[in-house]
Design a protein around this motif. Sequence first.
Motif, short mmCIF file in Angstrom:
data_model
loop_
_atom_site.label_atom_id
_atom_site.label_comp_id
_atom_site.label_asym_id
_atom_site.label_seq_id
_atom_site.Cartn_x
_atom_site.Cartn_y
_atom_site.Cartn_z
N VAL A 1 0.77 -1.38 0.20
CA VAL A 1 0.15 0.14 -0.13
C VAL A 1 0.95 1.22 0.01
N LEU A 2 1.93 1.07 0.91
CA LEU A 2 2.64 2.54 0.93
C LEU A 2 3.58 2.63 -0.36
N SER A 3 4.09 1.55 -0.96
CA SER A 3 4.69 1.70 -2.20
C SER A 3 3.82 2.43 -3.37
N GLY A 4 2.55 2.24 -3.44
CA GLY A 4 1.60 2.92 -4.36
C GLY A 4 1.33 4.22 -3.99
N ALA A 5 1.22 4.58 -2.46
CA ALA A 5 0.77 5.90 -2.02
C ALA A 5 2.00 7.05 -2.04
N ALA A 6 3.19 6.41 -2.11
CA ALA A 6 4.29 7.47 -1.58
C ALA A 6 4.68 8.14 -3.09
N ARG A 7 4.28 7.62 -4.19
CA ARG A 7 4.87 8.43 -5.37
C ARG A 7 6.03 8.90 -5.40
N LEU B 1 -5.93 0.52 8.91
CA LEU B 1 -6.42 -0.78 8.29
C LEU B 1 -6.74 -1.80 9.17
N PHE B 2 -6.13 -2.08 10.41
CA PHE B 2 -6.73 -3.07 11.05
C PHE B 2 -7.14 -2.90 12.42
N VAL C 1 1.42 11.03 2.32
CA VAL C 1 1.42 9.39 2.03
C VAL C 1 0.06 8.98 2.52
N LEU C 2 -0.14 9.30 4.08
CA LEU C 2 -1.33 8.71 4.77
C LEU C 2 -2.43 9.33 4.00
N GLY C 3 -2.46 10.77 3.77
CA GLY C 3 -3.64 11.28 3.30
C GLY C 3 -4.23 10.51 2.07
N ARG C 4 -3.46 10.17 1.28
CA ARG C 4 -3.79 9.68 0.04
C ARG C 4 -4.57 8.34 0.37
N VAL C 5 -3.82 7.46 1.20
CA VAL C 5 -4.48 6.41 1.54
C VAL C 5 -5.78 6.61 2.12
N ALA C 6 -5.98 7.42 2.99
CA ALA C 6 -7.32 7.88 3.85
C ALA C 6 -8.32 8.16 2.88
N ALA C 7 -7.78 8.96 1.81
CA ALA C 7 -8.73 9.52 0.77
C ALA C 7 -9.36 8.28 -0.18
N ASP C 8 -8.45 7.35 -0.42
CA ASP C 8 -8.89 6.17 -1.15
C ASP C 8 -9.82 5.37 -0.37
N ILE C 9 -9.51 5.07 0.91
CA ILE C 9 -10.54 4.36 1.71
C ILE C 9 -11.77 4.88 1.74
N ASP C 10 -12.01 6.35 2.14
CA ASP C 10 -13.15 7.08 2.10
C ASP C 10 -13.93 7.00 0.71
N ASN C 11 -13.37 6.63 -0.33
CA ASN C 11 -13.95 6.55 -1.60
C ASN C 11 -14.39 5.04 -1.86
N ILE D 1 -5.75 -2.52 0.01
CA ILE D 1 -4.85 -3.61 0.38
C ILE D 1 -5.11 -4.52 -1.03
N GLU D 2 -6.42 -4.65 -1.54
CA GLU D 2 -6.42 -5.43 -2.77
C GLU D 2 -5.70 -4.80 -3.97
N VAL D 3 -6.14 -3.45 -4.03
CA VAL D 3 -5.69 -2.71 -5.14
C VAL D 3 -4.15 -2.90 -5.24
N ALA D 4 -3.46 -2.46 -4.05
CA ALA D 4 -1.92 -2.47 -3.97
C ALA D 4 -1.38 -4.07 -4.38
N ARG D 5 -2.22 -5.04 -3.77
CA ARG D 5 -1.45 -6.49 -4.05
C ARG D 5 -1.59 -6.72 -5.63
#
Length: 203
Positions: free
Chosen positions: A67-73, A96-97, A130-140, A145-149
């Motif tokens: 997940v972080l690899s995708g969000a870190a840009r 996430l957990f 980084v965390l803001g981008r992850v949170a925005a995706d979750i809110d949407n 996790i599945e997308v990153a995998r």
Amino acid sequence: MSSSSRIVGRTLARCQALQLLFQAEACGRSVADVLAGDYVLSEGPLVEYGEQLARGTDEHRAELDHVLSGAARNWSISRMSATDRNLLRVALYEILFEDDVDKAVSIDECVELAKAFGSSDESSRFVNGVLGRVAADIDNGVDVIEVARKNYEDSAAELASAAYGDEVDREYAPEEGFTPEHEDFYDGDYKASDVPEWAREGE
């Protein structure tokens, strides 16, 4: 951390988790192995939630790093400082957990810890982004996790195809859960000098 700036509660737990993860990474061991031996905490004793965070983050490290690899840009996990990447892992694990922790709280706590312990003055801004981008995706409604995998598997297949030809089957792609960033960052046995000053204070 000096007695004049003592931290308590879940902030203390997150700080302890960060230190345990740092030490595990520094000596190429699991958090469970570190906890079974000698470890350093700037403030102790180890609280229950600190241990829970450290163990959980370590157990889910592969998923978190995807997940972080995708969000870190443009920032690979290996390019991040050890402190920054482990701060991000702890916060992302909570997001996430840990169902009873609000995303905004986890992000705010990570930003504050980055200000205190980050590798540079930019650390807090970096982890917040980084965390803001992850949170925005979750809110949407994105299953991050599945997308990153899926992205990792596609990338691994492309690399394998480039190396061995278009006929390579996906089953020969790197094993699930492995990324180049998961290689040990440090060689040799753990030494007290491997731990930054903030982790050694209070010994």
